[in-house]
Design a protein around this motif. Structure first.
Motif, mmCIF file in Angstrom:
data_model
loop_
_atom_site.group_PDB
_atom_site.id
_atom_site.type_symbol
_atom_site.label_atom_id
_atom_site.label_comp_id
_atom_site.label_asym_id
_atom_site.label_seq_id
_atom_site.Cartn_x
_atom_site.Cartn_y
_atom_site.Cartn_z
ATOM 1 N N GLY A 58 -7.549 -8.981 38.742
ATOM 2 C CA GLY A 58 -6.966 -8.162 37.688
ATOM 3 C C GLY A 58 -6.673 -8.967 36.436
ATOM 4 N N LYS A 59 -6.250 -8.268 35.377
ATOM 5 C CA LYS A 59 -5.880 -8.894 34.108
ATOM 6 C C LYS A 59 -4.360 -9.039 34.043
ATOM 7 C CE LYS A 59 -10.038 -8.824 32.099
ATOM 8 N NZ LYS A 59 -10.756 -10.029 31.646
ATOM 9 N N LEU A 60 -3.909 -10.236 33.682
ATOM 10 C CA LEU A 60 -2.476 -10.476 33.574
ATOM 11 C C LEU A 60 -1.940 -9.807 32.314
ATOM 12 C CD1 LEU A 60 0.030 -11.958 34.660
ATOM 13 C CD2 LEU A 60 -0.634 -13.911 33.263
ATOM 14 N N LEU A 92 -0.044 -6.425 36.260
ATOM 15 C CA LEU A 92 -1.488 -6.615 36.175
ATOM 16 C C LEU A 92 -2.184 -5.306 35.832
ATOM 17 C CD1 LEU A 92 -1.675 -8.656 39.446
ATOM 18 C CD2 LEU A 92 -2.101 -9.628 37.218
ATOM 19 N N ASP A 93 -3.221 -5.402 35.012
ATOM 20 C CA ASP A 93 -4.046 -4.249 34.641
ATOM 21 C C ASP A 93 -5.437 -4.409 35.245
ATOM 22 O OD1 ASP A 93 -1.998 -3.161 33.126
ATOM 23 O OD2 ASP A 93 -2.642 -4.148 31.281
ATOM 24 N N GLN A 94 -6.183 -3.294 35.250
ATOM 25 C CA GLN A 94 -7.594 -3.285 35.679
ATOM 26 C C GLN A 94 -7.752 -3.928 37.066
ATOM 27 O OE1 GLN A 94 -10.195 -4.819 32.547
ATOM 28 N NE2 GLN A 94 -8.635 -4.328 30.999
ATOM 29 N N ILE A 95 -6.982 -3.443 38.005
ATOM 30 C CA ILE A 95 -6.970 -4.013 39.348
ATOM 31 C C ILE A 95 -8.238 -3.626 40.112
ATOM 32 C CG2 ILE A 95 -5.759 -4.094 41.547
ATOM 33 C CD1 ILE A 95 -4.307 -5.454 39.299
ATOM 34 N N ARG A 155 -18.070 -6.582 47.707
ATOM 35 C CA ARG A 155 -18.084 -6.430 46.252
ATOM 36 C C ARG A 155 -16.712 -5.999 45.756
ATOM 37 N NH1 ARG A 155 -21.575 -1.681 47.527
ATOM 38 N NH2 ARG A 155 -20.243 0.167 47.459
ATOM 39 N N TRP A 156 -16.520 -6.147 44.417
ATOM 40 C CA TRP A 156 -15.271 -5.730 43.784
ATOM 41 C C TRP A 156 -15.294 -4.220 43.561
ATOM 42 C CZ3 TRP A 156 -11.609 -9.181 43.991
ATOM 43 C CH2 TRP A 156 -11.901 -10.537 43.905
ATOM 44 N N ASN A 157 -14.198 -3.547 43.944
ATOM 45 C CA ASN A 157 -14.085 -2.096 43.776
ATOM 46 C C ASN A 157 -12.825 -1.774 43.003
ATOM 47 O OD1 ASN A 157 -16.243 -0.875 45.821
ATOM 48 N ND2 ASN A 157 -15.275 -2.617 46.836
ATOM 49 N N GLU A 158 -12.934 -0.829 42.054
ATOM 50 C CA GLU A 158 -11.760 -0.417 41.280
ATOM 51 C C GLU A 158 -10.701 0.133 42.208
ATOM 52 O OE1 GLU A 158 -12.572 2.178 38.065
ATOM 53 O OE2 GLU A 158 -14.098 0.888 37.173
ATOM 54 N N VAL A 181 -6.966 -12.955 36.891
ATOM 55 C CA VAL A 181 -6.321 -13.679 37.987
ATOM 56 C C VAL A 181 -6.852 -13.147 39.319
ATOM 57 C CG1 VAL A 181 -4.206 -14.209 36.714
ATOM 58 C CG2 VAL A 181 -4.344 -12.092 38.014
ATOM 59 N N TYR A 182 -6.899 -14.027 40.319
ATOM 60 C CA TYR A 182 -7.291 -13.671 41.677
ATOM 61 C C TYR A 182 -6.068 -13.848 42.570
ATOM 62 C CZ TYR A 182 -11.785 -14.681 39.501
ATOM 63 O OH TYR A 182 -12.855 -14.717 38.640
#
Length: 557
Positions: A191-193, A205-208, A215-218, A253-254
Motif C-alpha cells: 500500500g501507499k503510506l 495506508l491507501d491503495q491497499i 499476484r497482488w489483488n485490490e 510499503v510492504y
C-alpha cells in the motif's frame, strides 16, 4: 588533625572506587547489580562495584521475574537484577525470586523467544532482548501446543516458544510450549503510506493490495493500522528510526500482517526505495559472504536483515533461506542493482525440519500380525513424488508397526476399526493359496492402504479394496479458505495460495486461482491422528496428495 586527613583520604578513595565509572551502564546499554529502592515510576539499582543509579522507566518497559511478566513493585530490595537501557531509561529488567540460584522448582527457569534454527535435538532461539541462545531436546521433553501434547516435529523455524528448565544452568529443555496460530502470517499487504502518527503509534495506508494466489489483488481503499515503534523498520535494506517514517509519505510499503485476537497487526514493514520488480523463480545459489543469491534465470539479488522472509507462513531470519528454494521475490532497485524487500518461500515438505521422521506409504497389505503389517509392491512419497518399491519375495516387503494408539479407517465401510478388528479381518489374505475354500469362494483379496508413519510406527492408516492410480496424483500445498458439505459431492475444501510440485521442473508451481478439492475419501491427519473434514479451520496450512479434484492424503501443518 592527621587522623582527620587520613579519614578524608579514605572517604575520597572509597568515593572514587564506588563511583569510578558512573556513565558505564549508559554506554554499554546494560546494568547488573542489586535493587536498592523501588519508587513510584523509578527504581534505584546498585551495581556490583557499589555505583548507585536512579533510573527512570521507558514508556514500554518490560519486567520479568522467573521468566514471568510482572510489575515494577514486584521487585524487592536486595534482589539481584539484570537490566537493558535505552539511553538513561530502563527498558527491560529481570530477576529470579529463589534465594538459592542453584536450585529452582521443576520447570522454574523459563526462556521465551523465536525459533531461529532447528538441527535435530538442538534448537536456537532469539530471546526478547535479541540474544541468541542454544538449547537441547530429549525424548523426555514435553511439547505442548494449544494445551495439547504434540510431537517435537510440529516445531517450525519462526515459531514463538516458551522453554522450561529444571535447573538454572540447564540447557536440556524439560517442557516446551509452542504459540498457536497467532504466529502465522495472515496476509502480505502492499500500500501507499498516507500518514504516520507517532503519538498514537498508528499508520494510515491507501491503495491497499493483498498478495493472493501468486499476484497482488485490490483489497481496500484505505486502512488505519496500529504499529509499534519497537518493531524494526527498513528502507532499501537500511534500518531507520520509526520517527522518520512520516517523511516517507506517498511511498509504497510492504507489510506482513498477523491476526491478533481478531485485529490486524503489522509484524514487519519494509518501505520501497526505488522501483519494484517481482520474480517467481528458484534460488539456485547463495553467497553468504556478500549476502546475495542467484536465481535460476541468473539474476543476482542482494538481501539483509531488513528483508522480509516468509517461510511456512512464518517470519524467519535470512539464514533460513536455502539453495534450491522456490520463492516469490519482490525486488527493489534499478538495472542490475537489486535488493530483495520480500522473499516468500513456496517450499513445503512433509516434515517441518530434520526433527521429523514422518513418511507416507501406499501399498498392498500382504501380511498382518498382531502388531505389524507387511507391505508388498509398495510406494514411498519421497521429495514430493511417489517412488516405487517392487517386492520379489517376503524379505523385500516393508515391515511397519501399529499399536492401540494407531488410528485405522475402513474407507469401503466408512468406519473406524480397532487394532483387533484390523488383525482379525480379511484385510490381508493368502491370495495364492488353493487350500482355503473360504478365500476362494468369497473371492477375497489383499486390501491396500495409505499409511502415515512416524518412523516405522503407523500413526494413521486408511484401507481400501483397490489401489488408486498413483501416476495421476500430485502433491499440493495451500491455505484453507473454507470447507463446506456440498450436497452433490460431500465435504469440499477451498484453498488459496496453492502450489503444485512439478517433478519435471523440480520446483513448486504457484497457481493463480482458488483450488477446490473433495475430501470424501481422503485421510486427513493432524498431529498424527485422523480428523474429519469439518474440523479443518480457515487459515490451516495443508500438505496434500491428490488425484486432481479428489484428495487422498491431507496433512495439517
Amino acid at each position: 588533625m592527621k587522623k582527620i586527613w587520613i579519614l578524608v583520604c579514605i572517604l575520597l578513595l572509597t568515593s572514587v572506587i564506588s563511583y569510578a565509572d558512573v556513565n558505564g551502564p549508559y554506554r554499554d546499554g546494560m546494568i547488573e547489580g542489586y535493587v536498592k529502592k523501588v519508587l513510584e515510576n523509578q527504581i534505584q539499582i546498585e551495581e556490583y562495584d557499589g555505583t548507585v543509579h536512579l533510573l527512570n522507566l521507558d514508556r514500554k518497559v518490560k519486567f520479568q521475574i522467573d521468566g514471568k511478566t510482572v510489575g515494577l513493585h514486584d521487585f524487592k530490595t536486595g534482589m539481584e537484577v539484570y537490566g537493558e537501557l535505552r539511553g538513561r531509561r530502563l527498558k527491560y529488567l529481570e530477576s529470579y525470586s529463589t534465594e538459592n540460584l542453584g536450585y529452582i522448582p521443576l520447570g522454574g527457569k523459563v526462556r521465551s523467544g523465536i525459533v531461529k534454527k532447528i538441527d535435530r535435538d538442538q534448537i536456537m532461539i532469539k530471546t526478547l532482548i535479541g540474544k541468541e541462545e542454544t538449547y537441547f531436546t530429549s525424548p523426555a521433553t514435553i511439547c505442548l501446543k494449544k494445551g495439547e501434547n504434540v510431537l517435537l516435529s510440529t516445531l517450525y523455524e519462526g515459531d514463538r516458544v516458551k522453554l522450561y528448565f529444571d535447573e538454572v544452568d540447564a540447557t536440556m529443555i524439560s517442557r516446551m510450549s509452542i504459540e498457536g496460530n497467532s504466529i502465522l502470517i495472515k496476509d502480505l499487504y502492499r500500500g501507499k503510506l498516507a500518514r504516520a502518527d507517532q503519538l498514537e503509534d498508528e499508520i494510515v495506508l491507501d491503495q491497499i493490495e493483498v498478495f493472493r494466489n501468486g499476484r497482488w489483488n485490490e483489497n481496500k481503499n484505505s486502512i488505519a493500522i496500529p504499529f509499534s515503534s519497537d518493531l524494526p523498520l527498513y528502507v532499501g535494506g537500511q534500518k531507520i528510526p520509526y520517527k522518520n517514517l512520516k517523511y516517507y509519505r506517498g511511498k509504497t510499503v510492504y507489510m506482513a500482517m498477523k491476526d491478533f485476537f481478531g485485529t490486524d497487526k503489522i509484524e514487519k514493514m519494509v518501505v520501497k526505495s526505488q522501483y519494484e520488480r517481482t520474480y517467481s523463480n528458484k534460488i539456485e545459489r547463495i553467497n553468504w559472504y556478500s549476502d546475495t543469491f542467484e536465481l535460476a534465470n541468473h539474476k543476482n539479488i542482494s538481501f539483509s536483515e531488513g528483508t522480509m522472509v516468509i517461510k511456512n507462513g512464518r517470519l524467519v531470519d535470512k539464514e533460513s533461506i536455502l539453495p534450491e528454494s522456490d520463492a516469490f521475490i519482490v525486488a527493489d532497485g534499478r538495472g542490475n542493482n537489486l535488493y530483495a524487500d520480500v522473499i516468500n518461500v513456496y517450499n513445503e515438505d512433509l516434515n517441518n525440519s530434520n526433527i521429523g521422521q514422518n513418511y507416507i506409504y501406499a501399498g498392498r497389505l500382504s501380511r498382518i500380525f498382531e502388531n505389524a503389517v507387511y507391505l508388498k509392491d509398495f510406494y514411498l512419497l519421497d521429495r514430493n513424488d511417489w517412488e516405487s518399491f517392487r517386492t520379489r519375495d517376503e524379505d523385500d516387503e516393508k515391515e511397519l508397526f501399529y499399536d492401540n494408539d494407531t488410528v485405522i479407517f475402513d474407507v469401503e465401510n466408512k468406519k473406524y476399526i480397532s487394532p483387533k478388528e484390523f488383525f482379525a479381518g480379511d484385510y490381508a489374505v493368502d491370495e495364492d493359496t488353493d487350500d482355503d475354500e473360504r478365500i476362494r469362494n468369497n473371492h477375497l483379496k489383499d486390501w491396500y492402504g495409505y499409511i502415515y508413519t512416524d518412523g516405522d510406527r503407523i500413526s494413521s492408516i486408511m484401507v481400501q479394496k483397490d489401489l488408486d492410480s498413483l501416476r495421476r496424483q500430485r502433491v499440493t500445498n495451500g491455505v484453507v479458505e473454507k470447507t463446506e458439505d456440498d450436497s452433490l459431492v460431500g465435504w469440499t475444501v477451498y484453498l488459496r495460495d496453492t502450489k503444485d510440485y512439478s517433478y519435471r521442473h523440480d520446483k513448486w508451481m504457484a497457481k493463480n486461482t482458488t483450488t477446490r478439492m473433495n475430501l470424501s475419501k481422503a485421510m486427513i491427519v493432524r498431529n498424527g491422528k485422523i480428523i474429519e473434514p469439518y474440523e479443518l479451520q480457515p487459515g490451516n496450512r495443508l500438505y496434500i496428495v491428490r488425484d486432481d479434484f479428489y484428495g487422498k492424503v491431507v496433512v495439517v501443518k
